[in-house]
Write a protein that holds these residues in place. Structure first.
Motif, PDB file in Angstrom:
ATOM      1  N   MET A 102       8.915  -0.042  -1.013  1.00  0.00           N
ATOM      2  CA  MET A 102       9.047  -0.480   0.374  1.00  0.00           C
ATOM      3  C   MET A 102       9.982  -1.682   0.497  1.00  0.00           C
ATOM      4  O   MET A 102      10.695  -1.811   1.480  1.00  0.00           O
ATOM      5  CB  MET A 102       7.673  -0.822   0.955  1.00  0.00           C
ATOM      6  N   TRP A 103       9.944  -2.573  -0.493  1.00  0.00           N
ATOM      7  CA  TRP A 103      10.798  -3.756  -0.495  1.00  0.00           C
ATOM      8  C   TRP A 103      10.873  -4.285  -1.918  1.00  0.00           C
ATOM      9  O   TRP A 103      10.029  -3.979  -2.753  1.00  0.00           O
ATOM     10  CB  TRP A 103      10.283  -4.835   0.463  1.00  0.00           C
ATOM     11  N   CYS A 104      11.901  -5.057  -2.188  1.00  0.00           N
ATOM     12  CA  CYS A 104      12.068  -5.696  -3.491  1.00  0.00           C
ATOM     13  C   CYS A 104      12.811  -7.007  -3.268  1.00  0.00           C
ATOM     14  O   CYS A 104      13.893  -7.018  -2.673  1.00  0.00           O
ATOM     15  CB  CYS A 104      12.839  -4.787  -4.453  1.00  0.00           C
ATOM     16  N   ASP A 105      12.204  -8.111  -3.722  1.00  0.00           N
ATOM     17  CA  ASP A 105      12.793  -9.439  -3.544  1.00  0.00           C
ATOM     18  C   ASP A 105      13.000 -10.110  -4.887  1.00  0.00           C
ATOM     19  O   ASP A 105      12.143 -10.009  -5.778  1.00  0.00           O
ATOM     20  CB  ASP A 105      11.868 -10.329  -2.702  1.00  0.00           C
ATOM     21  N   ALA A 106      14.116 -10.815  -5.017  1.00  0.00           N
ATOM     22  CA  ALA A 106      14.394 -11.577  -6.240  1.00  0.00           C
ATOM     23  C   ALA A 106      13.512 -12.823  -6.275  1.00  0.00           C
ATOM     24  O   ALA A 106      13.248 -13.436  -5.244  1.00  0.00           O
ATOM     25  CB  ALA A 106      15.866 -11.972  -6.288  1.00  0.00           C
ATOM     26  N   LEU A 107      13.076 -13.176  -7.478  1.00  0.00           N
ATOM     27  CA  LEU A 107      12.311 -14.402  -7.689  1.00  0.00           C
ATOM     28  C   LEU A 107      13.257 -15.500  -8.157  1.00  0.00           C
ATOM     29  O   LEU A 107      14.210 -15.229  -8.896  1.00  0.00           O
ATOM     30  CB  LEU A 107      11.231 -14.187  -8.747  1.00  0.00           C
ATOM     31  N   ALA A 108      13.004 -16.734  -7.763  1.00  0.00           N
ATOM     32  CA  ALA A 108      13.867 -17.856  -8.147  1.00  0.00           C
ATOM     33  C   ALA A 108      13.933 -18.023  -9.658  1.00  0.00           C
ATOM     34  O   ALA A 108      14.975 -18.361 -10.204  1.00  0.00           O
ATOM     35  CB  ALA A 108      13.361 -19.148  -7.491  1.00  0.00           C
TER      36      ALA A 108
END
Length: 120
Positions: A81-87
């Motif tokens: 559904m979504w994919c976000d980069a981690l710092a």
């Protein structure tokens, strides 16, 4: 971003995502390993080193380990559904579990119902 409104359980299951099938030429299937951060009745939030494309559907195996019994493997189908980069590197992603005849979806739901009952 996160759009689940139902109750979530913090569980640290291992999740294997089949990203690509074995090719007719004999090339090996491609997998990604992830760590489940939490689960809801219809989804998973995972952390992985692999960038996952929203909208793609993958075969997923959730490994539930228990000290009192052998690990249980639940073969499921999930849409990213979504994919976000981690710092700090890596990614978090939301997976929506899809019901399918060739999976252990019903068994997975039964386990979640038991765990939800124990959480109250």
């Amino acid at each position: 971003m996160e759009q689940r409104s139902e109750l979530r359980l913090n569980r640290k299951y291992t999740v294997l995502l089949k990203l690509a099938a074995e090719t007719p030429a004999g090339d090996a299937a491609e997998f990604a390993i992830a760590r489940c951060l939490d689960v809801s009745s219809d989804g998973l939030k995972i952390e992985t080193n692999s960038l996952l494309q929203a909208g793609y559907i993958h075969e997923v195996t959730v490994v539930v380990e228990c000290l009192a019994a052998p690990a249980q493997r639940h073969n499921l189908i999930a849409e990213i559904m979504w994919c976000d980069a981690l710092a700090q590197g890596g990614y978090t992603a939301g997976l929506k579990l899809l019901e399918s005849e060739d999976t252990t979806f019903i068994g997975w739901k039964k386990i979640l119902m038991q765990e939800l009952g124990e959480s109250f």
